[in-house]
Design a protein around this motif. Sequence first.
Motif, mmCIF file in Angstrom:
data_model
loop_
_atom_site.group_PDB
_atom_site.id
_atom_site.type_symbol
_atom_site.label_atom_id
_atom_site.label_comp_id
_atom_site.label_asym_id
_atom_site.label_seq_id
_atom_site.Cartn_x
_atom_site.Cartn_y
_atom_site.Cartn_z
ATOM 1 N N LYS A 100 -41.845 -22.983 -42.278
ATOM 2 C CA LYS A 100 -41.991 -23.040 -43.721
ATOM 3 C C LYS A 100 -41.713 -24.472 -44.183
ATOM 4 C CE LYS A 100 -40.255 -18.315 -43.987
ATOM 5 N NZ LYS A 100 -41.576 -17.704 -44.212
ATOM 6 N N ALA A 150 -36.647 -10.163 -38.384
ATOM 7 C CA ALA A 150 -37.877 -10.936 -38.189
ATOM 8 C C ALA A 150 -38.405 -10.758 -36.774
ATOM 9 C CB ALA A 150 -37.615 -12.417 -38.460
ATOM 10 N N LEU A 164 -40.234 -15.669 -36.040
ATOM 11 C CA LEU A 164 -39.977 -16.699 -37.036
ATOM 12 C C LEU A 164 -41.207 -17.580 -37.211
ATOM 13 C CD1 LEU A 164 -36.327 -17.915 -36.248
ATOM 14 C CD2 LEU A 164 -37.085 -16.101 -37.780
ATOM 15 N N THR A 165 -41.449 -17.998 -38.431
ATOM 16 C CA THR A 165 -42.568 -18.891 -38.715
ATOM 17 C C THR A 165 -42.055 -20.124 -39.445
ATOM 18 O OG1 THR A 165 -42.968 -17.684 -40.787
ATOM 19 C CG2 THR A 165 -44.256 -17.016 -38.860
ATOM 20 N N ALA A 207 -40.835 -11.907 -47.904
ATOM 21 C CA ALA A 207 -39.586 -11.426 -47.300
ATOM 22 C C ALA A 207 -38.420 -12.334 -47.667
ATOM 23 C CB ALA A 207 -39.737 -11.341 -45.778
ATOM 24 N N CYS A 208 -38.619 -13.624 -47.534
ATOM 25 C CA CYS A 208 -37.537 -14.570 -47.836
ATOM 26 C C CYS A 208 -37.256 -14.630 -49.328
ATOM 27 C CB CYS A 208 -37.878 -15.950 -47.287
ATOM 28 S SG CYS A 208 -37.970 -16.008 -45.475
ATOM 29 N N VAL A 222 -32.168 -9.752 -42.804
ATOM 30 C CA VAL A 222 -33.598 -9.970 -42.586
ATOM 31 C C VAL A 222 -33.886 -9.728 -41.106
ATOM 32 C CG1 VAL A 222 -35.467 -11.666 -42.602
ATOM 33 C CG2 VAL A 222 -33.807 -11.615 -44.475
ATOM 34 N N VAL A 251 -29.934 -13.206 -40.506
ATOM 35 C CA VAL A 251 -31.281 -13.114 -39.950
ATOM 36 C C VAL A 251 -31.195 -12.664 -38.501
ATOM 37 C CG1 VAL A 251 -33.417 -14.341 -39.422
ATOM 38 C CG2 VAL A 251 -32.115 -14.932 -41.490
ATOM 39 N N LEU A 273 -32.706 -20.833 -36.444
ATOM 40 C CA LEU A 273 -33.903 -20.413 -37.162
ATOM 41 C C LEU A 273 -35.112 -21.281 -36.811
ATOM 42 C CD1 LEU A 273 -32.462 -19.655 -40.731
ATOM 43 C CD2 LEU A 273 -33.015 -18.037 -38.906
ATOM 44 N N ARG A 291 -33.455 -12.447 -35.493
ATOM 45 C CA ARG A 291 -34.737 -12.981 -35.088
ATOM 46 C C ARG A 291 -35.262 -12.335 -33.806
ATOM 47 N NH1 ARG A 291 -34.760 -19.084 -33.366
ATOM 48 N NH2 ARG A 291 -36.730 -18.345 -32.460
ATOM 49 N N TYR A 299 -40.674 -11.986 -42.239
ATOM 50 C CA TYR A 299 -40.155 -13.334 -42.413
ATOM 51 C C TYR A 299 -41.168 -14.229 -43.126
ATOM 52 C CZ TYR A 299 -37.236 -17.390 -41.302
ATOM 53 O OH TYR A 299 -36.410 -18.492 -41.388
#
Length: 502
Positions: free
Chosen positions: A210, A204, A207-208, A186-187, A202, A306, A274, A308, A182
């Motif tokens: 951004k 992940a 999650l981080t 990746a994105c 995706v 996604v 997200l 997660r 993620y």
Amino acid sequence: MTSGSRIGIVGAGVAGLACAKVLSQAGFPVEVFDRAPDVGGVWSATRRYPGLRAQNSKTTYAFSDHPMPEDFPRWPDGQQMQAYLAGYAQQFGLGPHLRLGTEVLAADPVDSGWLLEVRDRDGVHRATCDHLIVANGVFSDPVLPDLPGAAAFRAAGGRLCHVSQFHDVEHARDRSVVVLGYGKSACDVAEAVSHIADETTVVARRLTWKMPRKLGFGVDYERLLLTRMGEAHFASRFPRLAERLLERLAFRQSNMDLLQERVTRKLRLREHDLVPTGPISEMATAGAALATEGFVEQVEAGRIAVHRDTEVVELIGGQHGPAVRLADGSLKLAELVICATGYRQEVPFLTPFVRRALTDEVGDFRLYRHILPVHVPNLSFAGYNSSTASALSAEVGAQWIAGLLTGKFVPPMPELMDTEIDERLSWSRERSGGKHAHGASVIPFSLANVDEMLDDLGTPLPLTSRLAQWVRPLRPTSYRGVLRNHAVAAPVAPAAAVVADR
């Protein structure tokens, strides 16, 4: 070290080219080795993935004396970044110093410097240099997860690759694509393939946060991470007056809370489940991530799904086709699995003895100012201060190395450097939970790192420019005069660069 001392540089990316330019202008014979057929490092055509784009704008991701072309977009893509670096090499006459398509297999310390074993199209040869600069990048060795079932997965027609090995978006057309990770890569690649893939997923593990390029109200990615006011919002090792004032007035936390809420709304993170679990201040540990343009829109359109807080635990093959198994036991069709799972910081060409002297018990690099190994002579590192101002950091770092080699700058005693390294690594590990790129990252304190190197050289940035940086993102051109004044004059008729035994 005399001006005739031969310099070998491993890597022709941003840091390697900056060192080649600065040291060749200082009169040192220089030879740059890179296994890729072109310059650029992570921007090389051999490593570019679909959707790759610079995190910085063209006004901040540039060398002080080589601006981006005016016709480039504000956010250059991977091909444009490679072209920019090729133009840099051409402008400063670096062509004769480059040995592209040449891999350094081994580097052994000897009394006179270093004995290198290199491989090019003609075979394996020996070369020597007096001082070796490692500029292979902190993203040099792609990490592929060791997933069970890979053989059966491939036998069923599945393809597994690292994102740096995925170069043609057409390979995803009408296929089921699973992207692991993620981070930014990746994105980026997920958004790029989602327009032509049958489905894009995706996966992940975590999650981080951004940052969008624009937040509104005069706030954007670069104002947070490339201004002195932005840096002051992160707890530093040596808090300055402004940082202490923000903390005392509780502005730092309140501003970060407001930023977190603004980012959440701007990217509609709640609507798509997200929202990361940690605070937004975690965004700037080992790296800083810019939100991929169009990613959220593709999630909203159902083109990207996604998953997660989970991971792929097995690759599946068989009569029903290739698939992946997630940690919850569910299966997902996967004809193409792209692993955006990071890189190792490796220097495999150095001997085990030297590698042990470079790192501590947990693998963190022990480098003074992220450049100088205290107990290995005739060796320095470039680009191991991973930064949100990569080109400028590399350029100033190259001047630091030039100052060291010419004697214009004398480092502290070894015991003092060791103490400083111990304290910095301990602080970095605690601050980032160990996610500090093995000690090779200065994010989010990019400006502070540049300040340190310039202070060592006795050429700090003028006060007027520093004051402007409190509210305005850095402009590499502001450093042009400082770096020009520090540059060492080239002697007459330098010797040949590296002696190769063919």
